[in-house]
Design a protein around this motif. Sequence first.
Motif, PDB file in Angstrom:
ATOM      1  N   VAL A   4      48.048  16.282  21.485  1.00  0.00           N
ATOM      2  CA  VAL A   4      46.801  16.775  22.072  1.00  0.00           C
ATOM      3  C   VAL A   4      45.982  15.564  22.495  1.00  0.00           C
ATOM      4  N   ASN A   5      45.612  15.540  23.763  1.00  0.00           N
ATOM      5  CA  ASN A   5      44.848  14.438  24.331  1.00  0.00           C
ATOM      6  C   ASN A   5      43.546  15.003  24.892  1.00  0.00           C
ATOM      7  N   ASN A   6      42.453  14.789  24.185  1.00  0.00           N
ATOM      8  CA  ASN A   6      41.157  15.304  24.617  1.00  0.00           C
ATOM      9  C   ASN A   6      40.470  14.268  25.489  1.00  0.00           C
ATOM     10  N   GLN A   7      40.474  14.498  26.792  1.00  0.00           N
ATOM     11  CA  GLN A   7      39.821  13.614  27.757  1.00  0.00           C
ATOM     12  C   GLN A   7      38.520  14.214  28.278  1.00  0.00           C
ATOM     13  N   SER A   8      38.066  15.286  27.663  1.00  0.00           N
ATOM     14  CA  SER A   8      36.911  16.017  28.175  1.00  0.00           C
ATOM     15  C   SER A   8      35.579  15.361  27.856  1.00  0.00           C
ATOM     16  N   GLY A   9      35.552  14.494  26.867  1.00  0.00           N
ATOM     17  CA  GLY A   9      34.294  13.896  26.464  1.00  0.00           C
ATOM     18  C   GLY A   9      33.481  14.797  25.537  1.00  0.00           C
ATOM     19  N   ARG A  15      42.924  21.401  15.744  1.00  0.00           N
ATOM     20  CA  ARG A  15      43.806  22.009  14.732  1.00  0.00           C
ATOM     21  C   ARG A  15      44.442  23.303  15.226  1.00  0.00           C
ATOM     22  N   LEU A  16      43.684  24.114  15.952  1.00  0.00           N
ATOM     23  CA  LEU A  16      44.221  25.375  16.462  1.00  0.00           C
ATOM     24  C   LEU A  16      45.345  25.116  17.464  1.00  0.00           C
ATOM     25  N   LEU A  17      45.175  24.142  18.347  1.00  0.00           N
ATOM     26  CA  LEU A  17      46.228  23.824  19.317  1.00  0.00           C
ATOM     27  C   LEU A  17      47.496  23.340  18.624  1.00  0.00           C
ATOM     28  N   TYR A  18      47.344  22.508  17.597  1.00  0.00           N
ATOM     29  CA  TYR A  18      48.510  22.057  16.838  1.00  0.00           C
ATOM     30  C   TYR A  18      49.233  23.236  16.202  1.00  0.00           C
ATOM     31  N   ALA A  38      46.631  18.349  27.412  1.00  0.00           N
ATOM     32  CA  ALA A  38      45.507  17.498  27.784  1.00  0.00           C
ATOM     33  C   ALA A  38      44.312  18.383  28.087  1.00  0.00           C
ATOM     34  N   ILE A  39      43.194  18.078  27.464  1.00  0.00           N
ATOM     35  CA  ILE A  39      41.950  18.790  27.723  1.00  0.00           C
ATOM     36  C   ILE A  39      41.118  17.869  28.611  1.00  0.00           C
TER      37      ILE A  39
END
Length: 67
Positions: A4-9, A15-18, A38-39
Motif C-alpha cells: 500500500v502506497n499512500n501518495q494522497s497526503g 489496515r483494511l486494505l491489507y 496506490a492511493i
Amino acid sequence: MIEVNNQSGSAFDTRLLYALGKQMLRQEGAGSSTVSVAIVKARTMRELNKKYRLKDYAANVLSFPAG
C-alpha cells in the motif's frame, strides 16, 4: 504480499486494505502473488487515466493486468 502506497497526503488507515488484499489472494489461491495499491490525489488519478485510458477525468479506480 500486499503493498500500500499512500501518495494522497492525507492520513489513511491501511489496515483494511491489507486485510482485504490478503483475503482476496487466499480466495483466489494466489497466496504468493503481490497486489499493489496506490492511493493518489485526484490530479494524479486524472493524469494516469488520461495516459493509460485516454480519458480526461479522475477515475475512482484504475487496475492493470499482472505481468
